[in-house]
Design an enzyme around this catalytic site. Structure first.
Site, PDB file in Angstrom:
ATOM      1  N   SER A  60       0.882  -1.168   0.000  1.00 64.26           N
ATOM      2  CA  SER A  60       0.000   0.000   0.000  1.00 64.26           C
ATOM      3  C   SER A  60       0.919   1.217   0.000  1.00 64.26           C
ATOM      4  CB  SER A  60      -0.887  -0.003   1.245  1.00 64.26           C
ATOM      5  OG  SER A  60      -0.083   0.204   2.389  1.00 64.26           O
ATOM      6  N   ASP A 106      -1.041  -1.690  -4.071  1.00 62.48           N
ATOM      7  CA  ASP A 106      -2.439  -1.802  -3.646  1.00 62.48           C
ATOM      8  C   ASP A 106      -3.140  -0.461  -3.880  1.00 62.48           C
ATOM      9  OD1 ASP A 106      -4.593  -3.112  -2.584  1.00 62.48           O
ATOM     10  OD2 ASP A 106      -3.760  -3.401  -0.581  1.00 62.48           O
ATOM     11  N   HIS A 107      -4.358  -0.334  -3.376  1.00 59.19           N
ATOM     12  CA  HIS A 107      -5.220   0.844  -3.603  1.00 59.19           C
ATOM     13  C   HIS A 107      -4.493   2.183  -3.789  1.00 59.19           C
ATOM     14  CE1 HIS A 107      -9.001  -1.195  -2.499  1.00 59.19           C
ATOM     15  NE2 HIS A 107      -8.185  -1.950  -1.804  1.00 59.19           N
ATOM     16  N   GLU A 171     -10.681  -0.835  -9.888  1.00 61.49           N
ATOM     17  CA  GLU A 171     -11.752  -1.202  -8.961  1.00 61.49           C
ATOM     18  C   GLU A 171     -13.071  -0.636  -9.461  1.00 61.49           C
ATOM     19  OE1 GLU A 171     -10.964  -1.768  -4.935  1.00 61.49           O
ATOM     20  OE2 GLU A 171     -12.964  -1.203  -4.235  1.00 61.49           O
ATOM     21  N   GLU A 179      -9.257   0.350   4.990  1.00 61.52           N
ATOM     22  CA  GLU A 179      -7.914   0.019   4.539  1.00 61.52           C
ATOM     23  C   GLU A 179      -7.269   1.317   4.110  1.00 61.52           C
ATOM     24  OE1 GLU A 179      -6.526  -3.739   2.372  1.00 61.52           O
ATOM     25  OE2 GLU A 179      -6.756  -2.293   0.780  1.00 61.52           O
ATOM     26  N   HIS A 225     -13.019  -4.999   3.683  1.00 65.35           N
ATOM     27  CA  HIS A 225     -11.662  -5.045   4.238  1.00 65.35           C
ATOM     28  C   HIS A 225     -11.739  -5.278   5.740  1.00 65.35           C
ATOM     29  CE1 HIS A 225     -10.445  -2.490   0.618  1.00 65.35           C
ATOM     30  NE2 HIS A 225      -9.789  -3.624   0.502  1.00 65.35           N
ATOM     31  N   HIS A 263     -10.802  -8.602  -3.051  1.00 65.71           N
ATOM     32  CA  HIS A 263     -10.272  -7.777  -1.950  1.00 65.71           C
ATOM     33  C   HIS A 263     -10.978  -8.145  -0.663  1.00 65.71           C
ATOM     34  CE1 HIS A 263      -7.806  -4.449  -3.788  1.00 65.71           C
ATOM     35  NE2 HIS A 263      -8.115  -5.223  -4.806  1.00 65.71           N
ATOM     36  N   GLY A 265     -10.056 -10.408   1.599  1.00 63.34           N
ATOM     37  CA  GLY A 265     -10.118 -11.866   1.717  1.00 63.34           C
ATOM     38  C   GLY A 265      -9.959 -12.378   3.136  1.00 63.34           C
ATOM     39  N   SER A 266      -9.385 -11.552   4.007  1.00 64.96           N
ATOM     40  CA  SER A 266      -9.150 -12.004   5.384  1.00 64.96           C
ATOM     41  C   SER A 266     -10.456 -12.432   6.042  1.00 64.96           C
ATOM     42  CB  SER A 266      -8.519 -10.881   6.223  1.00 64.96           C
ATOM     43  OG  SER A 266      -7.193 -10.641   5.807  1.00 64.96           O
ATOM     44  N   ASN A 285      -6.545 -10.845  -1.930  1.00 73.04           N
ATOM     45  CA  ASN A 285      -5.747 -10.001  -1.040  1.00 73.04           C
ATOM     46  C   ASN A 285      -5.911 -10.429   0.414  1.00 73.04           C
ATOM     47  OD1 ASN A 285      -5.285  -8.653  -3.399  1.00 73.04           O
ATOM     48  ND2 ASN A 285      -6.051  -6.683  -2.695  1.00 73.04           N
TER      49      ASN A 285
HETATM   50 ZN    ZN Z   1      -8.443  -3.809  -1.072  1.00 75.79          ZN
END
Ligand code: ZN
Length: 359
Positions: A60, A106-107, A171, A179, A225, A263, A265-266, A285
């Site tokens: 990031s 990332d973003h 996106e 995030e 996220h 995105h 994924g946790s 991610n």
């Molecule tokens: Zn993300």
């Protein structure tokens, strides 16, 4: 084993495309893990080597800044140079881990477009010298802007990236949660169209970007996220199928023409992950889970050796504590936490044992 194999190391350009296609046709996805320093980047490569999985490493903007050092006076330069440093680190070492590594950022929202453009300046210089770019892919997340602005900017940046054989992640629809403070404020109601990517928008993106270069789409299907209490997140992977079908029908392509990214994924359920991978997701991610995986063993180590974090020598019995407060002791515990967590991720995503790197 795939019909195509690649040299181990950082993959870009045609090799990156091969990596993406191998995952999609092989029915698995690659973990994309956010890193903030050499401890996390090395742990991710160690995890991939252990799982015999290829891997995506990403930064990031704040991860890049931290990589350069949180005390670096020029914050913008830190975001740029830290990201460059991480990519160079991977270019130097990834090959020795015997797996393929894709380097992503990332973003990047509207305010962070200058970060991406500065990274492209660096990428172009690197390309001139080495015949390949520093990063495999950058991401532009302009989902908070109008669709016109989002797509026009993506097209403009992709024109530049395609010349140095890079891929762009875009996106469409907003991934919820927190995030880097992006995409955190919105109504999570199920009928919120912003939360679910619209197939017509994806088709517009495909029409515009596919002739320019390689790109992937972070699509929203209820993903958020961060990790929340079970039941608060309703994933609807079938949303992804609708976009794939529309592009396939309109352009007469093969199955799953879009390269999709998951995105947030946790903490996701395995069944929903498997379903999403079946609809063309090649990248998932994982940030929050690996943060905890790194920190939890360090907390445990400190708890178990409290005196070593208060005294160099025990004030009562004179025991020297050097071998406990040596930072390598607890940092290694954190690294092993990441290695263990990513074995699970590679299992869940089906990438375990599927590396296409030549051995
Ligand atoms: Zn993300």
């Amino acid at each position: 084993m795939s019909d195509k194999s690649l040299r181990p190391g950082v993959v870009t350009g045609e090799a990156y495309k091969t990596l993406v296609d191998a995952a999609k046709s092989g029915g698995y996805a690659l973990p994309a893990v956010n890193v903030v320093g050499t401890n996390s980047i090395n742990a991710v490569m160690e995890a991939a080597a252990k799982a015999k999985s290829d891997i995506i490493i990403q930064l990031s903007n704040s991860g890049g800044a931290f990589y350069a050092g949180a005390g670096m006076p020029d914050g913008f330069q830190a975001k740029v140079l830290g990201s460059v440093s991480a990519a160079q680190h991977a270019h130097l070492l990834a090959e020795r881990y015997g797996i393929c590594v894709a380097m992503h950022t990332d973003h990047a929202n509207r305010e962070l477009i200058p970060w991406i453009e500065a990274l492209l300046d660096e990428g172009e210089k690197y390309y001139e010298l080495h015949g390949k770019p520093l990063f495999s892919s950058h991401m532009l997340d302009l989902s908070a802007e109008s669709l016109d602005f989002n797509l026009d900017e993506c097209a403009r940046i992709l024109e530049r990236m395609a010349k140095i054989e890079m891929s762009l992640e875009i996106e469409l629809g907003v991934t919820g949660g927190e995030e880097d403070g992006i995409g955190s404020e919105f109504d999570e109601a199920e009928d919120n169209a912003k939360l679910y990517t619209q197939p017509e928008d994806v088709l517009r993106a495909y029409n515009l970007l596919n002739p320019i270069g390689h790109f992937s789409v972070a699509a929203s299907f209820g993903n958020v996220h961060g990790v929340y209490k079970p039941g608060n997140v309703k994933l609807r992977p079938e949303i992804l199928k609708n976009s794939q079908n529309l592009v396939q029908k309109t352009h007469g392509t093969g199955d799953n023409p879009l390269h999709l990214v998951f995105h947030g994924g946790s903490g996701s359920e395995k069944a929903k992950i498997t379903e999403a991978v079946g609809y063309g997701v090649f990248k998932m991610n994982i940030d929050t889970d690996t943060q905890f995986a790194f920190s939890a063993p360090i907390g445990k180590f400190v708890n178990e050796n409290q005196k070593a974090f208060l005294y160099q020598v025990d004030p009562d019995d004179g025991t020297p504590y050097k071998k406990f407060y040596d930072p390598r002791k607890y940092l290694r515990a954190g690294e092993l936490g990441i290695v263990a967590r990513l074995q699970e991720a590679c299992n869940d995503l089906g990438s375990k044992g599927r590396s296409i790197a030549e051995s």
